[in-house]
Write a protein that holds these residues in place. Structure first.
Motif, mmCIF file in Angstrom:
data_model
loop_
_atom_site.group_PDB
_atom_site.id
_atom_site.type_symbol
_atom_site.label_atom_id
_atom_site.label_comp_id
_atom_site.label_asym_id
_atom_site.label_seq_id
_atom_site.Cartn_x
_atom_site.Cartn_y
_atom_site.Cartn_z
ATOM 1 N N VAL A 1 0.864 -1.188 0.000
ATOM 2 C CA VAL A 1 0.000 0.000 0.000
ATOM 3 C C VAL A 1 0.900 1.238 0.000
ATOM 4 O O VAL A 1 1.782 1.367 0.844
ATOM 5 N N ILE A 2 0.674 2.112 -0.984
ATOM 6 C CA ILE A 2 1.562 3.272 -1.145
ATOM 7 C C ILE A 2 0.751 4.557 -1.262
ATOM 8 O O ILE A 2 -0.261 4.618 -1.957
ATOM 9 N N GLY A 3 1.207 5.577 -0.558
ATOM 10 C CA GLY A 3 0.661 6.925 -0.716
ATOM 11 C C GLY A 3 1.822 7.885 -0.919
ATOM 12 O O GLY A 3 2.910 7.656 -0.406
ATOM 13 N N LEU A 4 1.607 8.937 -1.713
ATOM 14 C CA LEU A 4 2.702 9.859 -2.001
ATOM 15 C C LEU A 4 2.367 11.285 -1.555
ATOM 16 O O LEU A 4 1.226 11.731 -1.679
ATOM 17 N N GLU A 5 3.380 11.975 -1.046
ATOM 18 C CA GLU A 5 3.276 13.412 -0.831
ATOM 19 C C GLU A 5 4.255 14.051 -1.795
ATOM 20 O O GLU A 5 5.457 13.824 -1.696
ATOM 21 N N VAL A 6 3.729 14.817 -2.739
ATOM 22 C CA VAL A 6 4.594 15.421 -3.749
ATOM 23 C C VAL A 6 4.664 16.924 -3.506
ATOM 24 O O VAL A 6 3.633 17.584 -3.400
ATOM 25 N N HIS A 7 5.897 17.433 -3.390
ATOM 26 C CA HIS A 7 6.096 18.882 -3.251
ATOM 27 C C HIS A 7 6.454 19.456 -4.607
ATOM 28 O O HIS A 7 7.446 19.047 -5.205
ATOM 29 N N VAL A 8 5.645 20.392 -5.081
ATOM 30 C CA VAL A 8 5.894 20.998 -6.382
ATOM 31 C C VAL A 8 6.242 22.470 -6.178
ATOM 32 O O VAL A 8 5.464 23.221 -5.585
ATOM 33 N N GLN A 9 7.413 22.869 -6.647
ATOM 34 C CA GLN A 9 7.757 24.297 -6.609
ATOM 35 C C GLN A 9 6.972 25.019 -7.683
ATOM 36 O O GLN A 9 7.030 24.666 -8.853
ATOM 37 N N LEU A 10 6.227 26.035 -7.280
ATOM 38 C CA LEU A 10 5.415 26.776 -8.242
ATOM 39 C C LEU A 10 6.290 27.796 -8.984
ATOM 40 O O LEU A 10 7.167 28.414 -8.392
ATOM 41 N N ALA A 11 6.002 27.956 -10.277
ATOM 42 C CA ALA A 11 6.867 28.774 -11.135
ATOM 43 C C ALA A 11 6.511 30.255 -11.060
ATOM 44 O O ALA A 11 6.303 30.909 -12.082
ATOM 45 N N THR A 12 6.425 30.783 -9.856
ATOM 46 C CA THR A 12 6.194 32.226 -9.722
ATOM 47 C C THR A 12 7.521 32.941 -9.910
ATOM 48 O O THR A 12 8.584 32.345 -9.762
ATOM 49 N N ARG A 13 7.430 34.241 -10.216
ATOM 50 C CA ARG A 13 8.668 35.028 -10.350
ATOM 51 C C ARG A 13 9.221 35.374 -8.970
ATOM 52 O O ARG A 13 10.410 35.371 -8.737
ATOM 53 N N SER A 14 8.292 35.701 -8.051
ATOM 54 C CA SER A 14 8.719 36.120 -6.709
ATOM 55 C C SER A 14 8.233 35.090 -5.688
ATOM 56 O O SER A 14 7.482 34.180 -6.012
#
Lengths: 95, 484
Positions: free
Chosen positions: B6-19
């Motif tokens: 049984v697998i669950g994932l937590e994915v951190h995505v860096q958002l492509a904002t300028r600031s």
């Protein structure tokens, strides 16, 4: 829940606050009274009341996504105890 | 015993904002240390965060793309812990009222079947800085450029049952965020990072086993390897009479194993509370509708449309919709040449092969979609044969000529379909090959089909590759058989 010395010490440690033995026992009394008040609040029927996440009746203002800051590294690092190659140096931390 | 993973994932995505999410400092990757860390990012006294509207918009776009509930109100909380790369002493995050509620993501498995993975929620938070443990006279160096970079943490339900599904899920998230343009998805630069929760249970049992969390697994391949190792470790442990303990582990790609991170119990007592510096974020319906109207066609929809509208196979549709750049390239080739199947074959065959050989991504293809579409068009209208098409492709790839037509003209590759000219060439080849003709005549009829290849080759050579091979084949057979 009755508060004990160990709870106060643990909370103090998590917040990195130095607490002496005398202070710890007086905090046990103070914090216990606060918790008693919380217990009193718990007895109120809050069914259907929206939890308050902020005392101000306002919503968050947003800013435009623009870079407005310039490089102030030299100014900021003047008050740092140790820097090298642009990095702040801190006592070694090992994961 | 049969085990189920049984697998669950937590994915951190860096958002492509300028600031940054709460300050006006730049988020550009690769700057000199601490040159993009302002007073807010450093947590200096007296500063206040102001939320970046683009980070909010990007999080909501993701929510809309996974058909999630978007609550009207979301709230920022403080996650309290002490670490040098987090100078405020807390990470601003969302614990109780995240910006994106429950949704779902469709994944494609190796056999081209699909499966739905439920998303528990996704929340906005700020990234921490970086600690450098190299040699600084026994001290640790801190770079806070990354501190305050907006992250979207996407938390799945424990719906995956093997490592392949987990990798497919990570790929699906990657393709959604890159289609939306809310992240560059660059795993090597840390734009997407993943924590994996793994447990095992006897097959058929409903209750979950005790899980281990594997931190910072930063490539599609590592996700599969880390899970494979961890599953084996847990099964062996249980079968040897031991017990899995709930803990955080670190994947070591060099040794291909996970190792326990010795963490003090208290480290997980984060004492969350609502951040008093930030007010609740309220999103009205009109705003959501505005963002919804701007959503691009998403990978799952594109894949379905490639199959139903263009008649592509499930495999082709899946490969060609995997990234937005690939899909846009293919669609342009198709628009120019008008034949979806041919466009799919060329993009996945000749083009993908050439890109692979030179380790190029499709964005950097030396041959444009218009050029490739033009080339396929000339094959379809019989101007050139398949062999010449490869020559034209190579010429365009090497920058010799700006269009297929130009190359065909310059190299004289136009296919000869004039029957008279072809017959003349065939007559000459037959006249010059008496030995082969005799051999053809004397062999068993069923072996003649194979032997004709020699003659076809000679005629193609005589025509410098410009004769139509089918036509040559037909005429040759008739002429040779007439000699029997």
């Amino acid at each position: 829940m009755a508060l004990e010395d160990s709870h106060v010490r643990r909370a103090a440690h998590l917040a990195r606050i130095a607490v002496s033995d005398d202070q710890a026992s007086s905090f046990v009394d103070d914090l216990s009274r606060i918790l008693d008040m919380v217990d009193q609040l718990q007895s109120i029927d809050t069914e259907g009341v929206i939890p308050l996440s902020h005392p101000l009746d306002a919503t968050q203002r947003l800013r435009a996504d623009e870079v407005t800051e310039t490089n102030q590294r030299d100014n900021f690092q003047r008050c740092a105890p140790a820097v090298e190659e642009g990095l702040y140096l801190v006592p070694r931390v090992v994961e | 015993m049969q085990w189920e993973t049984v697998i669950g994932l937590e994915v951190h995505v860096q958002l492509a904002t300028r600031s940054k999410i709460f300050s006006g400092a730049s988020t550009a990757f690769g700057a000199e240390p601490n040159t993009q860390a302002c007073a807010v990012d450093l947590g200096l006294p007296g500063v206040l965060p102001v939320l970046n509207e683009q980070a909010v918009a990007m999080a909501v776009q993701f929510g809309l793309a996974i058909h999630a509930d978007i609550p009207e109100v979301s709230v920022f909380d403080r996650k309290n812990y002490f670490y040098p790369d987090l100078p405020k002493g807390y990470q601003t995050s969302q614990m109780y009222h995240p910006i994106v509620g429950a949704g779902e993501v469709e994944i494609t498995l190796d056999d081209n079947t699909t499966k739905c993975i439920r998303i528990h929620h996704a929340h906005l938070e700020e990234d921490a800085g970086k600690s450098l443990h190299e040699d600084f006279h026994g001290m640790t160096g801190i770079d806070l450029n990354r501190a305050g970079t907006p992250l979207l943490e996407i938390v799945s339900e424990p719906d995956m049952r093997n490592a392949k599904e987990a990798a497919a899920y990570l790929k699906a998230i990657h393709s959604i965020v890159t289609y939306l343009g809310i992240s560059d998805g660059n795993m090597a630069e840390g734009s997407m990072r993943c924590d994996v929760n793994v447990s095992v249970r006897p097959k058929g049992q409903e209750a979950f086993g005790t899980r281990a969390e594997i931190k910072n697994v930063n490539s599609f391949r590592f996700v599969e390897r880390a899970i494979a190792f961890e599953v084996e470790r847990q099964i062996e442990l249980i079968e040897d009479g031991g017990k899995v303990v709930q803990e955080t582990r670190l994947f070591d790609p060099e040794r291909d194993e996970t190792r326990s991170m010795r963490t003090k119990e208290e480290a997980n007592d984060y004492r969350y509370f609502p951040c008093p510096d930030l007010l609740p974020v309220v999103l009205d319906q009109a705003y959501l509708e505005h963002l919804r109207s701007q959503l691009p066609e998403l990978p799952a929809d594109k894949r379905a449309r490639f199959q139903t509208e263009l008649g592509l196979s499930a495999y082709d549709a899946s490969v060609l919709s995997a990234s937005r750049e690939m899909a846009e390239f293919f669609e342009e080739v198709h628009r120019v040449c008008g034949d979806a199947k041919q466009a799919a074959n060329w993009v996945q065959g000749e083009l993908a092969g050439a890109l692979n050989r030179e380790s190029l991504s499709i964005q950097n293809s030396p041959i444009s979609a218009q050029q490739l579409g033009g080339l396929i068009g000339r094959v379809l209208d019989d101007t050139i044969n398949g062999k010449a098409a490869k020559q034209v492709f190579q010429a365009l790839w090497n920058g010799q000529g700006s269009s297929a037509d130009e190359v065909i003209e310059a190299k004289g590759l136009k296919q000869v379909t004039d029957t008279g000219a072809i017959e003349a060439m065939i007559d000459q080849v037959i006249a010059e090959s008496p030995a082969q003709v005799a051999q053809y005549r004397d062999s068993e009829p069923e072996k003649r089909g194979k032997m004709i290849g020699y003659f076809v080759g000679q005629v193609m050579k005589a025509s410098r590759g410009t004769a139509n091979p089918q036509q040559v084949n037909g005429v040759l057979k008739a002429k040779l058989d007439a000699l029997l």
